[in-house]
Enzyme design. Structure first.
Site, PDB file in Angstrom:
ATOM      1  N   LYS A 114      49.852   0.979  15.505  1.00 32.76           N
ATOM      2  CA  LYS A 114      50.160   1.037  16.943  1.00 32.76           C
ATOM      3  C   LYS A 114      51.555   0.463  17.227  1.00 32.76           C
ATOM      4  O   LYS A 114      52.350   1.065  17.927  1.00 32.76           O
ATOM      5  CB  LYS A 114      49.105   0.246  17.755  1.00 32.76           C
ATOM      6  N   ARG A 122      41.589  -3.792  25.464  1.00 30.06           N
ATOM      7  CA  ARG A 122      40.833  -3.937  24.224  1.00 30.06           C
ATOM      8  C   ARG A 122      39.343  -4.101  24.474  1.00 30.06           C
ATOM      9  O   ARG A 122      38.569  -4.263  23.523  1.00 30.06           O
ATOM     10  CB  ARG A 122      41.329  -5.179  23.507  1.00 30.06           C
ATOM     11  N   ARG A 161      51.756  -6.361   5.229  1.00 30.13           N
ATOM     12  CA  ARG A 161      52.734  -6.425   6.330  1.00 30.13           C
ATOM     13  C   ARG A 161      53.591  -7.691   6.234  1.00 30.13           C
ATOM     14  O   ARG A 161      53.102  -8.780   5.960  1.00 30.13           O
ATOM     15  CB  ARG A 161      52.006  -6.404   7.671  1.00 30.13           C
ATOM     16  N   ARG A 220      51.949 -12.761   8.927  1.00 28.71           N
ATOM     17  CA  ARG A 220      51.175 -13.287  10.060  1.00 28.71           C
ATOM     18  C   ARG A 220      49.961 -14.055   9.550  1.00 28.71           C
ATOM     19  O   ARG A 220      49.305 -13.610   8.611  1.00 28.71           O
ATOM     20  CB  ARG A 220      50.723 -12.117  10.944  1.00 28.71           C
ATOM     21  N   ARG A 224      38.689  -9.433  12.496  1.00 32.99           N
ATOM     22  CA  ARG A 224      39.349  -8.567  13.487  1.00 32.99           C
ATOM     23  C   ARG A 224      38.733  -7.167  13.482  1.00 32.99           C
ATOM     24  O   ARG A 224      38.575  -6.539  14.533  1.00 32.99           O
ATOM     25  CB  ARG A 224      40.853  -8.494  13.202  1.00 32.99           C
TER      26      ARG A 224
HETATM   27  P1  AP5 Z   1      51.418  -2.076  12.640  1.00 32.06           P
HETATM   28  O1  AP5 Z   1      52.214  -1.007  13.308  1.00 32.06           O
HETATM   29  O2  AP5 Z   1      51.903  -3.482  12.759  1.00 32.06           O
HETATM   30  O3  AP5 Z   1      49.886  -1.944  13.064  1.00 32.06           O
HETATM   31  P2  AP5 Z   1      49.150  -2.334  14.404  1.00 32.06           P
HETATM   32  O4  AP5 Z   1      48.154  -1.268  14.704  1.00 32.06           O
HETATM   33  O5  AP5 Z   1      50.143  -2.652  15.480  1.00 32.06           O
HETATM   34  O6  AP5 Z   1      48.388  -3.616  13.883  1.00 32.06           O
HETATM   35  P3  AP5 Z   1      48.231  -5.085  14.475  1.00 32.06           P
HETATM   36  O7  AP5 Z   1      47.637  -5.916  13.368  1.00 32.06           O
HETATM   37  O8  AP5 Z   1      49.494  -5.607  15.058  1.00 32.06           O
HETATM   38  O9  AP5 Z   1      47.189  -4.846  15.556  1.00 32.06           O
HETATM   39  P4  AP5 Z   1      46.186  -5.812  16.096  1.00 32.06           P
HETATM   40  O10 AP5 Z   1      45.635  -4.950  17.137  1.00 32.06           O
HETATM   41  O11 AP5 Z   1      45.193  -6.393  15.189  1.00 32.06           O
HETATM   42  O12 AP5 Z   1      47.063  -7.107  16.458  1.00 32.06           O
HETATM   43  P5  AP5 Z   1      47.711  -7.593  17.818  1.00 32.06           P
HETATM   44  O13 AP5 Z   1      49.006  -8.190  17.496  1.00 32.06           O
HETATM   45  O14 AP5 Z   1      47.624  -6.557  18.871  1.00 32.06           O
HETATM   46  O15 AP5 Z   1      51.315  -1.679  11.080  1.00 32.06           O
HETATM   47  C1  AP5 Z   1      50.698  -2.522  10.140  1.00 32.06           C
HETATM   48  C2  AP5 Z   1      51.457  -2.414   8.795  1.00 32.06           C
HETATM   49  O16 AP5 Z   1      51.368  -1.096   8.276  1.00 32.06           O
HETATM   50  C3  AP5 Z   1      52.961  -2.705   8.891  1.00 32.06           C
HETATM   51  O17 AP5 Z   1      53.339  -3.396   7.753  1.00 32.06           O
HETATM   52  C4  AP5 Z   1      53.621  -1.330   8.954  1.00 32.06           C
HETATM   53  O18 AP5 Z   1      54.917  -1.374   8.389  1.00 32.06           O
HETATM   54  C5  AP5 Z   1      52.659  -0.471   8.148  1.00 32.06           C
HETATM   55  N1  AP5 Z   1      52.491   0.879   8.698  1.00 32.06           N
HETATM   56  C6  AP5 Z   1      52.339   1.198  10.019  1.00 32.06           C
HETATM   57  N2  AP5 Z   1      52.122   2.523  10.153  1.00 32.06           N
HETATM   58  C7  AP5 Z   1      52.117   3.051   8.892  1.00 32.06           C
HETATM   59  C8  AP5 Z   1      51.917   4.360   8.372  1.00 32.06           C
HETATM   60  N3  AP5 Z   1      51.650   5.410   9.182  1.00 32.06           N
HETATM   61  N4  AP5 Z   1      51.977   4.541   7.047  1.00 32.06           N
HETATM   62  C9  AP5 Z   1      52.210   3.496   6.215  1.00 32.06           C
HETATM   63  N5  AP5 Z   1      52.396   2.220   6.639  1.00 32.06           N
HETATM   64  C10 AP5 Z   1      52.357   2.001   7.965  1.00 32.06           C
HETATM   65  O19 AP5 Z   1      46.682  -8.740  18.251  1.00 32.06           O
HETATM   66  C11 AP5 Z   1      46.605  -9.976  17.575  1.00 32.06           C
HETATM   67  C12 AP5 Z   1      45.596 -10.878  18.255  1.00 32.06           C
HETATM   68  O20 AP5 Z   1      45.987 -11.123  19.631  1.00 32.06           O
HETATM   69  C13 AP5 Z   1      44.169 -10.303  18.368  1.00 32.06           C
HETATM   70  O21 AP5 Z   1      43.411 -10.531  17.196  1.00 32.06           O
HETATM   71  C14 AP5 Z   1      43.646 -11.094  19.581  1.00 32.06           C
HETATM   72  O22 AP5 Z   1      43.308 -12.410  19.228  1.00 32.06           O
HETATM   73  C15 AP5 Z   1      44.857 -11.164  20.493  1.00 32.06           C
HETATM   74  N6  AP5 Z   1      44.921 -10.000  21.406  1.00 32.06           N
HETATM   75  C16 AP5 Z   1      45.848  -9.005  21.400  1.00 32.06           C
HETATM   76  N7  AP5 Z   1      45.608  -8.132  22.382  1.00 32.06           N
HETATM   77  C17 AP5 Z   1      44.494  -8.582  23.026  1.00 32.06           C
HETATM   78  C18 AP5 Z   1      43.740  -8.089  24.130  1.00 32.06           C
HETATM   79  N8  AP5 Z   1      44.072  -6.945  24.768  1.00 32.06           N
HETATM   80  N9  AP5 Z   1      42.662  -8.788  24.524  1.00 32.06           N
HETATM   81  C19 AP5 Z   1      42.306  -9.939  23.905  1.00 32.06           C
HETATM   82  N10 AP5 Z   1      42.976 -10.459  22.849  1.00 32.06           N
HETATM   83  C20 AP5 Z   1      44.063  -9.778  22.416  1.00 32.06           C
END
Ligand code: AP5
Length: 213
Positions: free
Chosen positions: A13, A88, A127, A160, A171
């Protein structure tokens, strides 16, 4: 235009949101990034959110909803944005829908990145991020030119805390139990587009751009 990116942790994402926002000039609003920034600065939101994030649990809905509304309202480009990792829960989605309606804005399209568990585990454990510019790398899929060093800033990359195998498992469980039902919520509104998050990042982007065109 308002775009929501939905999918499990590691679906790509954030990667696609950066590419889309650069191309379209849209604001990229990532709840994860905004929360991590609050934790770093030691704000009230950060203090409340830290423990939940470290455990891989969701931060309570009301904190996140208010934080995102304040961010949208205070942004200069509030008409065009990409929501990455928000909403979410169905509760967050209903609340934000109602608030956006008052602002005469609505979510136009939701991209759901359907991604296999084996892919997300490999992506999250590999990552690496730049502490200065936030650039996102992967040790195998998108490695920096020099191992462990940001191409743009020349500083050391970090992993991270919540990208440990144990927290990734939590997660994914949280995603299954609390977030996945958003697929039905947005399908019922006729605005959900499903893509394969397992594909190469450039291919995913090509598909997104084609749908938007
Ligand atoms: P990346 O693009 O970083 O993936 P992502 O889907 O953004 O994954 P996240 O881990 O950031 O999502 P998340 O939803 O768990 O975490 P968030 O920060 O939102 O890609 C991942 C890796 O793969 C990278 O190394 C990239 O280079 C590689 N890659 C990407 N696409 C690729 C492809 N097509 N092919 C090959 N490689 C690829 O949330 C963190 C925490 O915050 C949550 O656990 C929660 O505690 C809190 N939080 C966040 N939002 C909320 C909410 N709305 N409500 C409540 N708590 C929340």
């Amino acid at each position: 235009m308002r775009i929501v990116l939905l999918g499990p942790p590691g679906a790509g994402k954030g990667t696609q949101a950066v590419m889309l926002s650069e191309k379209l000039g849209f604001l990229h609003l990532s709840t994860g990034d905004i929360l991590r920034e609050n934790v770093k600065r030691g704000t009230d939101i950060g203090k409340k959110a830290k423990a939940f994030m470290e455990k891989g649990e969701l931060v309570p809905d009301d904190i996140v909803i208010q934080m995102m509304l304040d961010t949208i309202k205070s942004s200069g480009k509030k008409n065009d944005f990409i929501l990455d990792g928000f909403p979410r829960t169905v509760y967050q989605a209903k609340k934000i829908d109602a608030e956006l309606k008052k602002l005469k804005l609505a979510v136009d399209i939701v991209f759901y990145f359907k991604t296999s568990i084996s892919t997300v585990i490999k992506r999250l454990t590999g990552r690496r991020l730049c502490p200065k510019c936030g650039a996102n790398y992967h040790i195998v899929n998108m490695p920096p030119k020099k191992q462990g060093i940001c191409d743009k800033c020349g500083v050391e990359l970090y992993q991270r805390k919540d990208d440990s195998e144990e927290t990734i498992e939590k997660r994914l469980e949280v995603y299954e139990n609390q977030t996945k039902e958003l697929i039905d919520y947005y399908s019922a509104q006729g605005i959900l587009k499903e893509l394969s998050g397992d594909l190469d990042a450039k291919e995913v982007y090509k598909q997104l751009a084609a749908i938007l065109a």
